[in-house]
Design a protein around this motif. Sequence first.
Motif, PDB file in Angstrom:
ATOM      1  N   GLY A 225       2.775  10.237  -5.302  1.00 49.57           N
ATOM      2  CA  GLY A 225       3.656   9.526  -4.389  1.00 49.57           C
ATOM      3  C   GLY A 225       3.021   8.264  -3.761  1.00 49.57           C
ATOM      4  N   THR A 226       1.973   8.544  -3.192  1.00 51.75           N
ATOM      5  CA  THR A 226       1.163   7.635  -2.108  1.00 51.75           C
ATOM      6  C   THR A 226       0.565   6.674  -3.042  1.00 51.75           C
ATOM      7  N   ALA A 227      -0.029   6.801  -4.119  1.00 52.22           N
ATOM      8  CA  ALA A 227      -0.654   5.751  -4.890  1.00 52.22           C
ATOM      9  C   ALA A 227       0.391   5.014  -5.424  1.00 52.22           C
ATOM     10  N   ILE A 228       1.586   5.288  -5.991  1.00 48.68           N
ATOM     11  CA  ILE A 228       2.907   4.554  -6.451  1.00 48.68           C
ATOM     12  C   ILE A 228       3.447   3.789  -5.262  1.00 48.68           C
ATOM     13  N   SER A 229       3.346   4.322  -3.978  1.00 48.26           N
ATOM     14  CA  SER A 229       3.946   3.552  -3.073  1.00 48.26           C
ATOM     15  C   SER A 229       2.893   2.478  -2.701  1.00 48.26           C
ATOM     16  N   GLU A 230       1.624   2.659  -2.545  1.00 48.42           N
ATOM     17  CA  GLU A 230       0.890   1.455  -2.459  1.00 48.42           C
ATOM     18  C   GLU A 230       0.931   0.340  -3.346  1.00 48.42           C
ATOM     19  N   ILE A 231       1.056   0.673  -4.551  1.00 43.91           N
ATOM     20  CA  ILE A 231       1.280  -0.320  -5.692  1.00 43.91           C
ATOM     21  C   ILE A 231       2.529  -0.869  -5.339  1.00 43.91           C
ATOM     22  N   ILE A 232       3.594  -0.307  -5.219  1.00 46.16           N
ATOM     23  CA  ILE A 232       4.787  -0.885  -4.983  1.00 46.16           C
ATOM     24  C   ILE A 232       4.919  -1.593  -3.904  1.00 46.16           C
ATOM     25  N   PHE A 233       4.731  -1.165  -2.547  1.00 40.88           N
ATOM     26  CA  PHE A 233       5.154  -1.674  -1.360  1.00 40.88           C
ATOM     27  C   PHE A 233       3.952  -2.352  -0.517  1.00 40.88           C
ATOM     28  N   PHE A 234       2.725  -2.277  -1.013  1.00 42.50           N
ATOM     29  CA  PHE A 234       1.467  -2.813  -0.261  1.00 42.50           C
ATOM     30  C   PHE A 234       0.688  -3.424  -1.231  1.00 42.50           C
ATOM     31  N   GLY A 235       0.894  -3.978  -2.318  1.00 39.78           N
ATOM     32  CA  GLY A 235       0.086  -4.924  -3.105  1.00 39.78           C
ATOM     33  C   GLY A 235      -1.153  -4.294  -3.529  1.00 39.78           C
ATOM     34  N   GLU A 236      -1.351  -3.064  -3.831  1.00 40.41           N
ATOM     35  CA  GLU A 236      -2.502  -2.286  -4.604  1.00 40.41           C
ATOM     36  C   GLU A 236      -2.384  -2.766  -5.925  1.00 40.41           C
ATOM     37  N   PRO A 237      -3.350  -3.156  -6.370  1.00 40.70           N
ATOM     38  CA  PRO A 237      -3.656  -3.675  -7.814  1.00 40.70           C
ATOM     39  C   PRO A 237      -3.076  -2.765  -8.912  1.00 40.70           C
ATOM     40  N   PHE A 238      -2.310  -3.076  -9.888  1.00 44.49           N
ATOM     41  CA  PHE A 238      -1.845  -2.065 -10.858  1.00 44.49           C
ATOM     42  C   PHE A 238      -3.041  -2.171 -11.755  1.00 44.49           C
TER      43      PHE A 238
END
Length: 113
Positions: free
Chosen positions: A68-81
């Motif tokens: 959940g944290t990894a997916i949230s970081e991608i979706i909401f905080f611009g973490e590279p996919f």
Amino acid sequence: MNANWIKVFVAAFFEVFWVIGLKHADDFLTWTGTVISIIISFYVMIRAGRELPVGTVYAVFVGLGTTGTAISEIIFFGEPFKISKILLILLLLAGVIGLKLVTKDDVKEGADS
């Protein structure tokens, strides 16, 4: 699925909030939300661990929270996919689901089966 497994999922849900809060909280309100999420998350996980094998509860809790944290970081905080990250998350989820499937709901850890 029994109520104790639902507690594990709820605990993991709140884990996502407190982990993100530890990184992004910067004022009283966000730190308060982070602390409340920690309290709820651990309280619910501990309650589930009273009835389910604690090692499995913890593994599922951490696996779902990490996902959940990894997916949230991608979706909401611009973490590279990265496809490699998604594949590893799927592998982690497969392990979590496998642990849940092989764990008996009505057996406490240390009890004879």
